[in-house]
Enzyme design. Structure first.
Site, short mmCIF file in Angstrom:
data_model
loop_
_atom_site.label_atom_id
_atom_site.label_comp_id
_atom_site.label_asym_id
_atom_site.label_seq_id
_atom_site.Cartn_x
_atom_site.Cartn_y
_atom_site.Cartn_z
CB CYS A 125 -9.89 5.02 -0.77
SG CYS A 125 -8.57 5.74 0.20
CB THR A 126 -6.32 1.47 1.73
OG1 THR A 126 -5.78 2.78 1.58
CG2 THR A 126 -5.75 0.53 0.70
CG HIS A 127 -6.88 5.69 4.38
ND1 HIS A 127 -6.06 5.18 3.42
CD2 HIS A 127 -6.08 6.33 5.27
CE1 HIS A 127 -4.80 5.50 3.71
NE2 HIS A 127 -4.80 6.20 4.83
CE1 TYR B 220 3.12 6.02 -3.01
CE2 TYR B 220 2.28 4.21 -4.33
CZ TYR B 220 3.28 4.75 -3.56
OH TYR B 220 4.43 4.03 -3.32
N GLY B 221 -2.67 9.20 -4.08
CA GLY B 221 -3.94 9.54 -4.73
C GLY B 221 -3.98 10.90 -5.41
CD GLU C 283 -2.54 8.27 6.76
OE1 GLU C 283 -1.55 8.37 7.48
OE2 GLU C 283 -2.63 7.46 5.80
CB CYS D 33 -2.59 1.03 -2.91
SG CYS D 33 -2.73 2.77 -3.31
CG ASN D 34 -9.03 0.95 -3.90
OD1 ASN D 34 -9.94 0.40 -4.49
ND2 ASN D 34 -8.78 0.72 -2.61
CG ASP E 112 -1.88 1.21 1.17
OD1 ASP E 112 -2.38 1.52 0.08
OD2 ASP E 112 -2.10 1.86 2.22
CB SER E 113 0.17 4.73 -0.94
OG SER E 113 -1.10 4.78 -0.31
N1 DGL Z 1 -3.95 3.79 -0.44
C1 DGL Z 1 -4.60 4.79 -1.23
C2 DGL Z 1 -5.76 4.14 -2.02
O1 DGL Z 1 -6.29 3.11 -1.65
C3 DGL Z 1 -5.13 5.93 -0.39
C4 DGL Z 1 -4.05 6.81 0.16
C5 DGL Z 1 -3.22 7.52 -0.89
O2 DGL Z 1 -3.69 8.48 -1.51
O3 DGL Z 1 -2.09 7.09 -1.08
O4 DGL Z 1 -6.15 4.66 -3.04
#
Ligand code: DGL
Length: 247
Positions: free
Chosen positions: A180-182, A39-40, A150, A70-71, A7-8
């Site tokens: 999104c993972t969060h 990353y988004g 976060e 990570c999506n 994941d990011s």
């Molecule tokens: N892990 C990213 C996702 O699932 C979310 C956080 C990011 O922007 O890196 O898209």
């Protein structure tokens, strides 16, 4: 069975949680690129470059599989990761779309996709869902939820205001893809806002369903070995992992 989960940052721990609940792996190596999250908001080439670097990192572990939690990375960099990897690489977009299709039998159902700006701009979920026959799709970039999660803020006034900000003119859908993972961490808040009948599609549960149905995973490992790595401050990631995963 040894898996790498990428994941990011810390959000991919929500996917690890599902993997642990279903005891699908003997060994889980987690890597969060905490030095470069989020990353988004980055562009495609940067996301691909970082994703290939993650594949290089995982080459130290002789893995059987890499799961991209990570999506954003799943939306942009799967092909490139597969080209540089010596083991299979799977992402959460295809599995999320399949899980949606297995849950919603009515193809005219309204589906809301929420994710980072990059994920929404990629239209990756739309492509998968269109191919499965769904057309009533709406996508909304809701990146503000990422820093809130976060900060371990999952409900209350700031979340309510953010829900209102993003969704005040959105009709209640039949299902929401938590792209999104969060976002699984704000499931309760979303469910309170949209109502209990809205179906939430969770990347972690979707990937488990995908592994069981498509990859025919059926062996259980009740005591997996876990290792957590991060590109910055791995100790902080391990603290959060202990808390979120109740280790
Ligand atoms: N892990 C990213 C996702 O699932 C979310 C956080 C990011 O922007 O890196 O898209």
């Amino acid at each position: 069975m040894k898996v790498g989960v990428f994941d990011s940052g810390i959000g991919g721990l929500t996917v690890v949680k599902s993997l642990l609940q279903h005891q699908l792996f003997e060994e889980i190596i987690y890597f969060g690129d905490t030095a470069r999250v989020p990353y988004g908001i980055k562009d495609k080439n940067t996301i691909i470059r970082y994703a290939i670097e993650a594949v290089e990192f995982f080459k130290n572990f002789e893995l059987d599989l890499i799961i991209v939690a990570c999506n954003t990375v799943s939306a942009y960099a799967l092909e490139e990761m597969r080209e540089s990897s010596t083991c299979p690489v799977i992402g959460v977009v295809e599995s999320g779309a399949l899980a949606t299709s297995n849950t919603l039998h009515d193809k005219i159902s309204d589906i809301l996709i929420i994710g980072t700006k990059a994920t929404v701009n990629s239209k990756a979920y739309e492509r998968e869902l269109n191919a499965l026959g769904f057309e009533n799709l709406q996508a909304k970039a809701t990146g503000l939820f990422v820093p809130l999660v976060e900060e371990e803020i999952y409900n209350g006034a700031i979340i309510d205001a953010t829900l209102q900000h993003y969704f005040h003119n959105i009709k209640t859908p039949h299902a929401i893809i938590l792209g999104c993972t969060h976002f699984p961490l704000i499931s309760d808040a979303l469910q309170n806002y949209f109502g209990k009948d809205v179906i939430l599609i969770h990347s972690g549960d979707a990937i488990v369903e995908y592994l069981e149905k498509i990859f025919k995973f059926n062996i259980r490992y009740p005591e997996p070995n876990l290792q957590f790595f991060a590109s910055e401050n791995p100790e902080a990631l391990r603290v959060i992992a202990k808390k979120w995963l109740k280790l």
